[in-house]
Design an enzyme around this catalytic site. Structure first.
Site, PDB file in Angstrom:
ATOM      1  N   LEU A  52       0.808  -1.216   0.000  1.00 37.19           N
ATOM      2  CA  LEU A  52       0.000   0.000   0.000  1.00 37.19           C
ATOM      3  C   LEU A  52       0.840   1.263   0.000  1.00 37.19           C
ATOM      4  CD1 LEU A  52      -2.710  -1.046   2.612  1.00 37.19           C
ATOM      5  CD2 LEU A  52      -2.889  -1.084   0.110  1.00 37.19           C
ATOM      6  N   GLY A  53       1.990   1.236   0.621  1.00 38.13           N
ATOM      7  CA  GLY A  53       2.831   2.427   0.694  1.00 38.13           C
ATOM      8  C   GLY A  53       4.047   2.155   1.554  1.00 38.13           C
ATOM      9  N   GLY A  55       7.342   4.243   3.913  1.00 37.86           N
ATOM     10  CA  GLY A  55       7.860   5.480   4.480  1.00 37.86           C
ATOM     11  C   GLY A  55       9.238   5.291   5.056  1.00 37.86           C
ATOM     12  N   GLY A  56       9.642   6.236   5.882  1.00 38.33           N
ATOM     13  CA  GLY A  56      10.985   6.205   6.416  1.00 38.33           C
ATOM     14  C   GLY A  56      11.230   5.032   7.342  1.00 38.33           C
ATOM     15  N   MET A  57      10.190   4.567   8.051  1.00 37.53           N
ATOM     16  CA  MET A  57      10.363   3.485   9.010  1.00 37.53           C
ATOM     17  C   MET A  57       9.906   2.131   8.485  1.00 37.53           C
ATOM     18  SD  MET A  57      11.782   4.231  11.911  1.00 37.53           S
ATOM     19  CE  MET A  57      11.140   3.055  13.092  1.00 37.53           C
ATOM     20  N   GLY A  58       8.864   2.098   7.680  1.00 39.38           N
ATOM     21  CA  GLY A  58       8.346   0.801   7.274  1.00 39.38           C
ATOM     22  C   GLY A  58       7.472   0.846   6.050  1.00 39.38           C
ATOM     23  N   VAL A  60       3.706  -0.594   4.413  1.00 37.02           N
ATOM     24  CA  VAL A  60       2.371  -1.041   4.803  1.00 37.02           C
ATOM     25  C   VAL A  60       1.792  -1.913   3.687  1.00 37.02           C
ATOM     26  CG1 VAL A  60       0.043  -0.329   5.445  1.00 37.02           C
ATOM     27  CG2 VAL A  60       2.010   1.010   6.192  1.00 37.02           C
ATOM     28  N   LYS A  75       2.049  -3.284   8.966  1.00 32.77           N
ATOM     29  CA  LYS A  75       3.183  -2.382   8.804  1.00 32.77           C
ATOM     30  C   LYS A  75       4.452  -3.129   9.194  1.00 32.77           C
ATOM     31  CE  LYS A  75       4.835   2.282   9.905  1.00 32.77           C
ATOM     32  NZ  LYS A  75       4.498   3.562  10.567  1.00 32.77           N
ATOM     33  N   ASP A 167       3.124  14.994  14.339  1.00 32.27           N
ATOM     34  CA  ASP A 167       3.245  14.944  12.877  1.00 32.27           C
ATOM     35  C   ASP A 167       1.872  14.888  12.212  1.00 32.27           C
ATOM     36  OD1 ASP A 167       4.672  15.004  10.493  1.00 32.27           O
ATOM     37  OD2 ASP A 167       4.842  12.823  10.371  1.00 32.27           O
TER      38      ASP A 167
END
Length: 464
Positions: A52-53, A55-58, A60, A75, A167
């Protein structure tokens, strides 16, 4: 693709809302390993069906619970970060923080585990809908305020547990669609959250993500202690942006204070979009105050002010065009970097506007595209290749300050997908206005005064 104009039916959103500002990204030239796609693998009782997407940490994934077939969102911590104990701790801290708060308007996390090979993951509820960032802007105030009120309820629950999100932004507010009820909202991504612990341990000290510049409160920019009023500020920036289509401070308030040559202050939202009640403008401007003590003291106080400002307008239909909107419909608005690969990591979202381009082919419908780099001379249309040829005339309707104004322009520049990736922007075409009307010039000066006197059309290479 579309004939004649060759503009995409679904123009790419060029906003940088998914980008996190990190100390690491500004202090090292190391290249992160490419993301690992685990689609098709099974972690515990969960089979990963679709990415699905990331980011900086993980990353999904949409997943299926293998025993009962339930759909969930999983995630997964990036494998290259799993060797860092402090980053693992922050990853798991997000799940613990969400469950400590436990609120209907906060995404529910109900499992956390480690799979063989050092794969760390947690499991979340699967949500049908879209991020607030994917709704067409501007969103009508009567539709937006009920969602903001739900966000305030979630923030109040978090703040009472000693948790500050830090955030909040449109991508972290997810609008859930219902068949028979009005849309509802979930607050997501507590990965940057700060929990006040008795031992004074800052759970984000091990991490590197600080927040998203355009939405950060001045005290957060300055590295000072933050409380719930920083979240109120970020929610007000989000409300301003979604309600007007542009940010109150293009580069963030602290950057504007440092770089602007004149007084710094956002235009009242109702000046940009006349349908916004002036009372709501006053509420948002107070929540955007530079000094935290000048804002609302609590999220519930902010909620009460929002609802009071809209009290005379509650007859409006509180529905959002989620189901009929041609935008992506991911299951979870935790899309931390779905667009970040094409966007710079150290800037805030550019101002954007909408235009309806009139196609010349008989019977063809208009094409709605996003615009940036608006000046008195022209603008940049975000669209897909193949582009209209250079020096092609385009006729379009531009939405400015809640008013539609007819425009004509000439294509003077192409930015293809390769250039766009290199420059951190959307592909598209630069358009120079042809005989702009006095009304158009007046509206441009109103909505974008800092560029009202600049040269026109396609953005210079230094900005791309």
């Amino acid at each position: 693709m579309l004939c004649e104009l060759c503009l995409s039916d679904h123009p790419e959103d060029v906003l940088c809302e998914n980008v996190h500002w990190t100390q690491a990204s500004r202090s090292t030239q190391e290249v992160e390993p490419p993301p690992v796609d685990l689609t098709g693998q099974t972690l515990g009782h969960y089979r990963l069906m679709r990415r699905l997407g990331a980011g900086g940490m993980g990353t999904v994934y949409l997943a299926e619970q293998t025993r009962i077939g339930a759909r969930v969102a999983v995630k997964v911590l990036h494998p290259h970060l799993a060797q860092d104990e402090s980053l693992c701790a922050r990853f798991y801290a997000e799940a613990r923080t969400v469950n400590v708060v436990g609120h209907p308007h906060i995404v529910h996390i109900f499992d956390i585990s480690e799979a063989p090979g050092g794969i760390h993951y947690f499991v979340m509820e699967y949500l049908e809908g879209v991020p607030l960032s994917h709704l067409p802007r501007p969103v009508d105030a009567a539709q937006l305020v009920p969602l903001l009120a739900q966000a305030c309820d979630a923030l109040d629950a978090a703040h009472r547990c000693g948790v500050v999100h830090r955030d909040l932004k449109p991508d972290n507010l997810f609008v859930v669609r219902h068949a028979t009820e009005p849309p509802s909202l979930r607050v997501l991504d507590f990965g940057v959250a700060k929990a006040h612990r008795p031992d004074n341990e800052d759970v984000t000290a091990a991490g590197i993500v600080l927040g998203t510049p355009a939405y950060m409160a001045p005290e957060q920019w300055a590295g000072q202690p933050v409380d719930g009023r920083a979240d109120i500020y970020a929610l007000a920036v989000t409300a301003y942006y979604v309600a007007t289509g542009q940010l109150p401070f293009e580069r963030g308030q602290m950057a504007e204070l440092a770089l602007a040559s004149g007084p710094v202050g956002p235009l009242p939202p109702h000046v940009l979009v006349p349908s916004i009640p002036p009372a709501l403008s006053e509420v948002l401007l107070r929540a955007l105050a530079r000094r935290c003590e000048d804002r609302y003291a609590t999220a519930l106080e902010f909620k009460a002010a929002l609802l009071a400002a809209m009290a005379p307008h509650r007859h409006a239909v509180e529905t959002l065009p989620i189901g009929d909107t041609p935008v992506p419909s991911p299951s979870l608005a935790i899309l931390e970097a779905e667009a970040a690969a094409n966007e710079p990591s150290d800037v805030t979202p550019p101002l954007t506007w909408m235009a309806r381009v009139h196609r010349r082919r008989p019977g063809a419908s208009e094409v709605e595209v996003r615009c940036t780099e608006l000046s008195k001379g022209g603008l940049f249309l975000c669209c897909s290749e193949p582009f209209p040829r250079l020096f092609t005339r385009l006729d379009f309707t531009l939405l400015l300050a809640g008013e539609e104004v007819e425009c004509a322009g000439e294509v003077v520049r192409h930015v293809d997908s390769v250039q766009a990736r290199a420059w951190g922007m959307s592909p598209g075409v630069g358009v120079q206005f042809i005989n702009p009307s006095a009304r158009l010039r007046e509206l441009i000066h109103r909505v974008n005064p800092h560029r009202a006197g600049t040269p026109p059309a396609a953005p210079p290479e230094a900005h791309l």
